[in-house]
Structure formats: C-alpha cells, structure tokens
Design an enzyme around this catalytic site. Structure first.
Site, PDB file in Angstrom:
ATOM      1  N   LYS A 158      35.525  47.657  31.889  1.00 32.65           N
ATOM      2  CA  LYS A 158      36.724  48.016  32.655  1.00 32.65           C
ATOM      3  C   LYS A 158      37.029  49.509  32.528  1.00 32.65           C
ATOM      4  O   LYS A 158      36.839  50.093  31.469  1.00 32.65           O
ATOM      5  CB  LYS A 158      37.944  47.227  32.142  1.00 32.65           C
ATOM      6  CG  LYS A 158      37.856  45.718  32.330  1.00 32.65           C
ATOM      7  CD  LYS A 158      39.139  45.039  31.855  1.00 32.65           C
ATOM      8  CE  LYS A 158      39.098  43.546  32.163  1.00 32.65           C
ATOM      9  NZ  LYS A 158      40.346  42.864  31.755  1.00 32.65           N
ATOM     10  N   GLY A 164      44.743  46.424  37.295  1.00 35.21           N
ATOM     11  CA  GLY A 164      44.831  45.576  38.479  1.00 35.21           C
ATOM     12  C   GLY A 164      43.467  45.163  39.009  1.00 35.21           C
ATOM     13  O   GLY A 164      43.334  44.790  40.159  1.00 35.21           O
ATOM     14  N   GLY A 165      42.465  45.251  38.129  1.00 31.16           N
ATOM     15  CA  GLY A 165      41.145  44.744  38.514  1.00 31.16           C
ATOM     16  C   GLY A 165      40.236  45.764  39.164  1.00 31.16           C
ATOM     17  O   GLY A 165      39.077  45.484  39.447  1.00 31.16           O
ATOM     18  N   LYS A 201      35.070  40.851  26.119  1.00 32.99           N
ATOM     19  CA  LYS A 201      34.418  39.570  26.371  1.00 32.99           C
ATOM     20  C   LYS A 201      34.897  39.086  27.735  1.00 32.99           C
ATOM     21  O   LYS A 201      36.083  39.203  28.057  1.00 32.99           O
ATOM     22  CB  LYS A 201      34.837  38.562  25.289  1.00 32.99           C
ATOM     23  CG  LYS A 201      34.291  37.166  25.488  1.00 32.99           C
ATOM     24  CD  LYS A 201      32.903  37.054  24.935  1.00 32.99           C
ATOM     25  CE  LYS A 201      32.307  35.663  25.212  1.00 32.99           C
ATOM     26  NZ  LYS A 201      30.885  35.614  24.786  1.00 32.99           N
ATOM     27  N   ILE A 203      36.193  36.446  29.971  1.00 29.92           N
ATOM     28  CA  ILE A 203      36.804  35.119  29.850  1.00 29.92           C
ATOM     29  C   ILE A 203      36.519  34.362  31.146  1.00 29.92           C
ATOM     30  O   ILE A 203      36.885  34.818  32.226  1.00 29.92           O
ATOM     31  CB  ILE A 203      38.339  35.226  29.639  1.00 29.92           C
ATOM     32  CG1 ILE A 203      38.686  36.212  28.508  1.00 29.92           C
ATOM     33  CG2 ILE A 203      38.941  33.851  29.403  1.00 29.92           C
ATOM     34  CD1 ILE A 203      38.345  35.755  27.121  1.00 29.92           C
ATOM     35  N   GLU A 275      50.861  41.716  31.087  1.00 33.91           N
ATOM     36  CA  GLU A 275      49.888  40.776  31.648  1.00 33.91           C
ATOM     37  C   GLU A 275      48.997  40.164  30.578  1.00 33.91           C
ATOM     38  O   GLU A 275      48.526  40.869  29.681  1.00 33.91           O
ATOM     39  CB  GLU A 275      48.970  41.497  32.652  1.00 33.91           C
ATOM     40  CG  GLU A 275      49.667  41.984  33.900  1.00 33.91           C
ATOM     41  CD  GLU A 275      48.682  42.530  34.933  1.00 33.91           C
ATOM     42  OE1 GLU A 275      49.154  42.937  35.998  1.00 33.91           O
ATOM     43  OE2 GLU A 275      47.466  42.557  34.674  1.00 33.91           O
ATOM     44  N   GLU A 288      46.985  44.082  30.111  1.00 33.50           N
ATOM     45  CA  GLU A 288      47.592  45.377  30.430  1.00 33.50           C
ATOM     46  C   GLU A 288      49.087  45.258  30.649  1.00 33.50           C
ATOM     47  O   GLU A 288      49.610  44.147  30.751  1.00 33.50           O
ATOM     48  CB  GLU A 288      46.916  46.033  31.649  1.00 33.50           C
ATOM     49  CG  GLU A 288      46.819  45.163  32.875  1.00 33.50           C
ATOM     50  CD  GLU A 288      45.892  45.762  33.952  1.00 33.50           C
ATOM     51  OE1 GLU A 288      46.420  46.321  34.914  1.00 33.50           O
ATOM     52  OE2 GLU A 288      44.658  45.657  33.828  1.00 33.50           O
ATOM     53  N   ARG A 292      56.251  49.286  36.255  1.00 37.79           N
ATOM     54  CA  ARG A 292      57.026  49.361  37.499  1.00 37.79           C
ATOM     55  C   ARG A 292      57.642  47.993  37.787  1.00 37.79           C
ATOM     56  O   ARG A 292      57.344  47.034  37.095  1.00 37.79           O
ATOM     57  CB  ARG A 292      56.075  49.696  38.655  1.00 37.79           C
ATOM     58  CG  ARG A 292      54.995  48.633  38.783  1.00 37.79           C
ATOM     59  CD  ARG A 292      54.113  48.740  40.001  1.00 37.79           C
ATOM     60  NE  ARG A 292      53.285  47.552  40.136  1.00 37.79           N
ATOM     61  CZ  ARG A 292      52.152  47.323  39.509  1.00 37.79           C
ATOM     62  NH1 ARG A 292      51.672  48.205  38.667  1.00 37.79           N
ATOM     63  NH2 ARG A 292      51.491  46.196  39.694  1.00 37.79           N
TER      64      ARG A 292
HETATM   65  C1  MV4 Z   1      39.425  39.767  33.113  1.00 36.54           C
HETATM   66  C2  MV4 Z   1      38.803  38.572  33.562  1.00 36.54           C
HETATM   67  C3  MV4 Z   1      37.961  37.929  32.691  1.00 36.54           C
HETATM   68  N1  MV4 Z   1      37.728  38.432  31.447  1.00 36.54           N
HETATM   69  N2  MV4 Z   1      39.156  40.224  31.858  1.00 36.54           N
HETATM   70  C4  MV4 Z   1      42.058  41.964  35.273  1.00 36.54           C
HETATM   71  C5  MV4 Z   1      43.109  42.375  36.188  1.00 36.54           C
HETATM   72  C6  MV4 Z   1      43.479  41.143  36.919  1.00 36.54           C
HETATM   73  N3  MV4 Z   1      44.052  41.434  38.177  1.00 36.54           N
HETATM   74  C7  MV4 Z   1      42.168  40.414  37.000  1.00 36.54           C
HETATM   75  N4  MV4 Z   1      41.526  40.715  35.807  1.00 36.54           N
HETATM   76  C8  MV4 Z   1      40.604  39.989  35.129  1.00 36.54           C
HETATM   77  N5  MV4 Z   1      40.291  40.446  33.887  1.00 36.54           N
HETATM   78  C9  MV4 Z   1      38.336  39.567  31.057  1.00 36.54           C
HETATM   79  N6  MV4 Z   1      38.089  40.054  29.827  1.00 36.54           N
HETATM   80  C10 MV4 Z   1      39.099  38.121  34.850  1.00 36.54           C
HETATM   81  C11 MV4 Z   1      40.007  38.814  35.636  1.00 36.54           C
HETATM   82  C12 MV4 Z   1      40.274  38.243  36.945  1.00 36.54           C
HETATM   83  C13 MV4 Z   1      41.235  37.218  37.105  1.00 36.54           C
HETATM   84  C14 MV4 Z   1      41.986  36.737  36.051  1.00 36.54           C
HETATM   85  C15 MV4 Z   1      42.918  35.731  36.227  1.00 36.54           C
HETATM   86  C16 MV4 Z   1      43.116  35.181  37.484  1.00 36.54           C
HETATM   87  C17 MV4 Z   1      42.390  35.626  38.554  1.00 36.54           C
HETATM   88  C18 MV4 Z   1      41.452  36.665  38.392  1.00 36.54           C
HETATM   89  C19 MV4 Z   1      40.716  37.145  39.489  1.00 36.54           C
HETATM   90  C20 MV4 Z   1      39.791  38.143  39.303  1.00 36.54           C
HETATM   91  C21 MV4 Z   1      39.571  38.686  38.034  1.00 36.54           C
END
Ligand code: MV4
Length: 446
Positions: A158, A164-165, A201, A203, A275, A288, A292
């Site tokens: 990341k 926010g992804g 890791k 998830i 979050e 994170e 805002r």
């Molecule tokens: C993750 C993840 C799996 N493992 N981090 C980060 C920001 C958020 N908008 C989505 N993020 C994710 N971070 C780790 N270590 C999977 C996501 C994720 C996600 C998480 C929960 C619900 C929907 C999601 C859709 C795309 C990615």
C-alpha cells in the site's frame, strides 16, 4: 459561534453544510466554478462568489481563489466538506495563517494521519490491533521479503500517502512481490508525489467497518458507533449502514473503544473516522483514519440523532460538544444508498447531462441529501454523486423494506444512474442476511 462561514465545496455536501449553518444562525458563503452557476448550493447560500473555471484545479482546488473569496466575504471560518481540500494540510495551514478557522483538525493531525504508514505505527503504539506487516516503510525487495518471512503470503503493498484503496497491489509469491513493489512505488510517486509503500498481510474477504468519533477541545472524545461499508466497487462505496450486521456486541464495544484510543493518542480534535478491517472470525485491524466528514456520516446521524456537522462547527468555534458519551443512544438501523450519475452497464462510466425530471422519495423514515432539481445539468468535471438516500427502521429488516420502497419511488430522468443496480443489491438475499463480503458487487455484475 461563527457569524459567517464559507463552504469550500459543491454538490450535496455543500447543501448539507449550509443546512447546519442555517439552523445555527450562521451566514453562509458559497463558492462556485463557472460550470456551477446554477447549482443548488449557490442558491441556498446568503452570498456566492465565483472562484474560477470549471476544472477543479482552477476552482475548488485553487487555494488562492478560495482564500481571496474568504477575505472578500470576510468570513471567520471555512468548511471544506469532503474531497477537494478537506485533507490538505497545506490548505489548513494557510487558513490558519490568514486567521481563518479551518473547520477540521489541525494541519499536524492531517499530516500525521495522511501518512498511512505512520498512522499504523501510531495505532500500534496506542495498543490498537493493526494488520500484521512491515514496521514503517519498505524500501526494497529484500526488506519486503523479510516481512513476508514473518507473515507469509498473500500480502498487500500500500502507498503511505494513499488511502481509500488507491495505489494498492496484492502479491501471492516472491516473483509477484517484486513487481507489486516496483509498480506500487512508481504509481505512488506519480499519484501522490511520494514512492513510500508499506506491506500488510492480505486479509481475505474482509469487511470494512469504521467508527465515527467526535473529539472536543478538552481532550474529550466520544464515539457514535460504527458503520459497515463493505459494499464497494473499486474502492467506491455503494451502500453503507449502521449498525454493522456482521459484528457481535462484544466486538462492537472493543472496536469503538479502540477508535477512541487512537484519536486520544494522536491528540485529535474535530470529527474523524477510524477504519478497520474485520475478518470472518471477528478479528479486527486498524487500517487508516480519515480526518474529514465522510459521505456516509448520515447513517450515523440517523441512528444517534447527533448532527455531526453542527458538532464540527461547535468544536471549531471553541465551544464544547453538545453531548457526552453517556448521552449517546443508538437506536434502530439506517442504510444509505449512493445514487451516482454512472452507467452500471458500461463499467460505471460517469455520465453528464440534463436531469429532465427529478422526483425524490419521501415519507416516513426516508432522508434524501441531494443538490438535484428538475432541469439541473450534471457537469462532467466533478464527482458523480447525485444523491444519498437514507432509510431508517426500528431494525435492519425494516430499514431494508423502507429503502426498497424509497428506491422504487425515486425518479431521475435524462441521465443514467446507479438506481437500478442499487435496487438489485437491496433485493439480494445475501444482503438481506447481512452475509456478504467484499466481492458482492462483482458477483452481482457477472
Ligand atoms: C485491505 C484489504 C485486505 N487486506 N488491506 C483499504 C481501503 C479500503 N477502501 C479497502 N481496503 C482494503 N485493504 C489488507 N491488509 C482489502 C481492502 C478492500 C476491501 C476491504 C473491505 C471491504 C471491501 C474492500 C474492497 C476492496 C479492498
């Protein structure tokens, strides 16, 4: 309380903020781009100033124009809403040096939390569970492989300056790790001006659960419970709800306590959102913090009765929060659907054009936050969010029934919207059972 506030935003959130100001007796100043002359936020404001051309970079993101407007209108404070300059520490600092109150946390808090790797370290120090992964930034493949030795594959790379992804890469083996690292680094450099990345890791099939907090000026921090935002497509949330249908009372208590603890550790002031990812076993991990007000703050307002924007205004003006933790009661369930000008049949491509007819839903337990009106022309320059429909019920089942009814009533003619797709989500059996993960949307699209 402030006498006059400038709202440095547009669309539904500008309208939302003006409503709060009006009820607090605050005069409002709108700013608008050339594309937004006929916008609802311009009409509802006491005063409105054109700040430039249609592209955001020449208007809503153009700091000198906004500060000039604030000086001309002689406002005491600026509310940035979400997006645009809401998490720009430099902007918050300039406001401060011009003696204009930035309605949000300090520039230092924005900078700290904007560095996602640093925020992770802070959470860890506060004793809040984080996703297993690197300690700080990972420089090269060797460092990344050392982390993998401890946590194993799959991992996710990341961007520290992301959030926010944006700027994420998944790797399942050493070979993929090398490319994930270099592409994430160059993407991060291009998008955020910093190549720093960290490793976590990965998830599998998590849920996105976030906690709304309000931090007063005396170190008093309260939480308003959680929101579940698992229904996303490409990091765009489609549906949000509170409470989360997927966590136990025990997990809820813990996750809310942890959110408060992070804000405390950071010396945070103002509204914020912490979050977490929640796995299938009820383990939760901090990912994170957003500094805002968020699009989905409305579902929290519906179940708590707390006006989050008014609390932000109170905090910024030096007043105390109007509520204490023990006064926060969460009742019933609320669901929000985001209505976007996008075509689900064409990869959710943003749409613009004239809305010939707009009929918002109404009736008991329905709230609509929107800047739409019949005859409004959706410009192509900005975010495609048109409206938020929020349904409330004594319980989740009732909220779903009301949402289904509200979406059936709603009419937006002239521009394709996500309404038909949202109807399918709300009618889906897995959604009804609360038994869905991050891939619900993709499965519905197939
Ligand atoms: C993750 C993840 C799996 N493992 N981090 C980060 C920001 C958020 N908008 C989505 N993020 C994710 N971070 C780790 N270590 C999977 C996501 C994720 C996600 C998480 C929960 C619900 C929907 C999601 C859709 C795309 C990615």
């Amino acid at each position: 309380m402030f006498e006059t506030v400038l709202i440095a935003n547009r669309g539904e959130i500008a309208v939302r903020i003006m409503r709060a100001c009006k009820e607090l007796g605050i005069k409002t100043v709108a700013v608008y781009s050339k594309a937004d002359r006929d916008c609802l936020h311009v009409r509802l404001a006491d005063d409105a100033i054109c700040i430039g051309n249609s592209p955001s970079a020449e208007s809503y993101l153009h700091v000198p124009s906004i500060i000039t407007a604030a000086e001309i209108a002689n406002v005491e404070a600026i509310h940035p809403g979400y997006g645009f300059l809401a998490e720009d520490a430099h902007f918050a600092e300039i406001c401060e040096s011009c003696r204009i109150k930035f309605i949000g946390p300090s520039p230092e808090s924005i900078t700290k939390m904007g560095n996602k790797s640093l925020a992770r370290e802070m959470a860890k120090k506060a004793g809040v569970p984080i996703v297993p992964g690197s300690e700080g930034v990972v420089k090269d493949k060797n460092e990344a492989l050392k982390v993998v030795e401890e946590i194993g594959y799959p991992v996710i790379v990341k961007a520290s300056a992301g959030g926010g992804g944006r700027g994420m890469r998944i790797a399942h083996n050493d070979l993929a790790m090398a490319t994930a690292l270099t592409t994430a680094q160059s993407e991060a450099e291009a998008a955020f001006g910093s190549p720093d990345v960290y490793v976590e890791k990965y998830i599998e099939h998590p849920r996105h659960v976030e906690v709304q907090i309000l931090a007063g000026n005396k170190g008093n921090i309260i939480h308003l419970g959680e929101r579940d935002c698992t229904v996303q497509r490409r990091h765009q949330k489609l549906v949000e709800e509170s409470p989360s249908p997927a966590i136990s009372a025990d997990v809820r208590k813990k996750i809310c306590r942890m959110a408060r603890r992070i804000a405390q550790e950071a010396g945070y002031v103002s509204a914020g959102t912490v979050e977490f990812l929640v796995d299938g076993r009820g383990n939760f991990y901090f990912i994170e913090m957003n500094t805002r007000v968020q699009v989905e703050h409305t579902v929290t307002e519906m179940v708590t009765g707390v006006d989050i924007i008014k609390e932000q205004l109170r905090i910024a003006s030096g007043e105390e929060l109007s509520i204490e933790q023990k006064g926060v009661r969460r009742r019933g369930a609320a669901i929000e659907c985001r209505i976007n000008a996008e075509d689900p049949d064409r990869g959710f491509m943003p749409q613009s054009g004239r809305v010939n007819l707009y009929i918002p839903p109404g009736g008991p337990n329905v709230r609509v936050d929107s800047h739409l009106y019949s005859g409004y022309t959706v410009p192509s320059f900005y975010d495609s969010l048109l409206a938020k429909v929020i349904a409330y019920g004594k319980n989740r089942e009732e909220a779903i029934t009301t949402m289904r009814r509200a979406l059936d009533e709603m009419v937006i003619e002239g521009v394709p919207t996500t309404i038909p797709f949202l109807r399918r989500i709300i009618e889906d059996n897995r959604f009804a059972r609360g038994d869905y993960r991050m891939n619900l949307v993709e499965e519905l699209l197939e």
